[in-house]
Design an enzyme around this catalytic site. Structure first.
Site, PDB file in Angstrom:
ATOM      1  N   GLU A 251       1.049   3.832   1.937  1.00  0.00           N
ATOM      2  CA  GLU A 251       1.607   4.238   3.231  1.00  0.00           C
ATOM      3  C   GLU A 251       2.755   3.316   3.635  1.00  0.00           C
ATOM      4  O   GLU A 251       3.797   3.782   4.124  1.00  0.00           O
ATOM      5  CB  GLU A 251       0.513   4.203   4.310  1.00  0.00           C
ATOM      6  CG  GLU A 251      -0.609   5.196   4.083  1.00  0.00           C
ATOM      7  CD  GLU A 251      -1.770   4.631   3.261  1.00  0.00           C
ATOM      8  OE1 GLU A 251      -1.519   3.760   2.399  1.00  0.00           O
ATOM      9  OE2 GLU A 251      -2.900   5.067   3.469  1.00  0.00           O
TER      10      GLU A 251
ATOM     11  N   HIS B 228       0.854  -1.189   0.000  1.00  0.00           N
ATOM     12  CA  HIS B 228       0.000   0.000   0.000  1.00  0.00           C
ATOM     13  C   HIS B 228       0.893   1.243   0.000  1.00  0.00           C
ATOM     14  O   HIS B 228       2.083   1.167   0.340  1.00  0.00           O
ATOM     15  CB  HIS B 228      -0.908  -0.008   1.227  1.00  0.00           C
ATOM     16  CG  HIS B 228      -2.075  -0.942   1.114  1.00  0.00           C
ATOM     17  ND1 HIS B 228      -3.188  -0.871   1.911  1.00  0.00           N
ATOM     18  CD2 HIS B 228      -2.286  -1.978   0.260  1.00  0.00           C
ATOM     19  CE1 HIS B 228      -4.057  -1.822   1.571  1.00  0.00           C
ATOM     20  NE2 HIS B 228      -3.526  -2.513   0.575  1.00  0.00           N
TER      21      HIS B 228
ATOM     22  N   CYS C 216      -2.302  -0.355   7.258  1.00  0.00           N
ATOM     23  CA  CYS C 216      -1.395   0.807   7.206  1.00  0.00           C
ATOM     24  C   CYS C 216      -1.429   1.596   8.511  1.00  0.00           C
ATOM     25  O   CYS C 216      -0.402   2.105   8.951  1.00  0.00           O
ATOM     26  CB  CYS C 216      -1.773   1.717   6.040  1.00  0.00           C
ATOM     27  SG  CYS C 216      -1.500   0.951   4.439  1.00  0.00           S
TER      28      CYS C 216
ATOM     29  N   CYS D 163      -5.793   2.232   5.706  1.00  0.00           N
ATOM     30  CA  CYS D 163      -6.579   1.024   5.996  1.00  0.00           C
ATOM     31  C   CYS D 163      -6.078   0.484   7.343  1.00  0.00           C
ATOM     32  O   CYS D 163      -5.062   0.962   7.859  1.00  0.00           O
ATOM     33  CB  CYS D 163      -6.387  -0.005   4.880  1.00  0.00           C
ATOM     34  SG  CYS D 163      -4.769  -0.810   4.945  1.00  0.00           S
TER      35      CYS D 163
END
Ligand code: GUN
Length: 167
Positions: free
Chosen positions: A65, A63, A96, A93
């Site tokens: 992040e 992801h 993260c 999310c």
């Protein structure tokens, strides 16, 4: 510099960083990634940036992040991002968010939220809702304990190690 002008300076910096995160997210789509961008800043400087690379790298944890935090740790030569801010184009999310907590970032700033992500077909909201439901053994992906007498052996080894590096 007065407290007021310092506050304006910080707000302008944050706005510029968020614009950058959103640009990273939009460019990510054009380059075959997911529509998410993030950066890690320390003081007035950007340490590292990241975009979503899940499908491009065949890595479900890639992801934006996590990518930005991995790059920032590499850049700073540390596993702790204490003193840093995570700026992301979309609310982290659960993975993260937890990664950012583990990284010990000082603060997280996001723009779009989990509801915006849901409209685009992403499960961030669904996963947050899942965490509120118990027990996890009843989730669509059941999470179950296999309780063995050896379960604490790794922790015992850890606690017995006098030169361990706590994180
Ligand atoms: N915040 C965020 N949510 C996501 N959902 C799916 N991928 C991502 C990502 O890279 N960042």
């Amino acid at each position: 510099m007065t407290a007021y002008t310092e506050e304006i300076r910080i707000q302008e910096l944050q706005r510029a960083w968020m614009d950058e995160a959103i640009n990273l997210a939009t460019n990510s789509v054009a380059n075959g990634g997911g529509p998410f961008g993030a950066l890690v800043a320390k003081g007035s400087e950007i340490v590292a940036v990241g975009n979503n690379q899940v499908t491009a790298t065949l890595d479900p944890t890639a992801h934006a992040e996590v990518s930005a935090m991995r790059a920032a740790c590499k850049e700073l030569g540390t596993f702790s991002l204490e003193g840093c801010v995570l700026i992301t184009s979309c609310e982290p999310c659960p993975m993260c968010l937890t990664s950012a907590l583990w990284a010990r970032v000082d603060r997280i700033l996001y723009c779009a939220d989990r509801h915006d992500a849901a409209v685009a077909g992403f499960d961030d909201l669904k996963f947050y809702e899942l965490f509120e439901k118990k027990p996890a053994s009843l989730w669509p992906t059941p999470v179950e304990q296999l309780e063995l007498p050896t379960r604490t052996a790794p922790f015992n080894a850890w606690l017995a190690k006098s030169d361990r590096v706590d994180y």
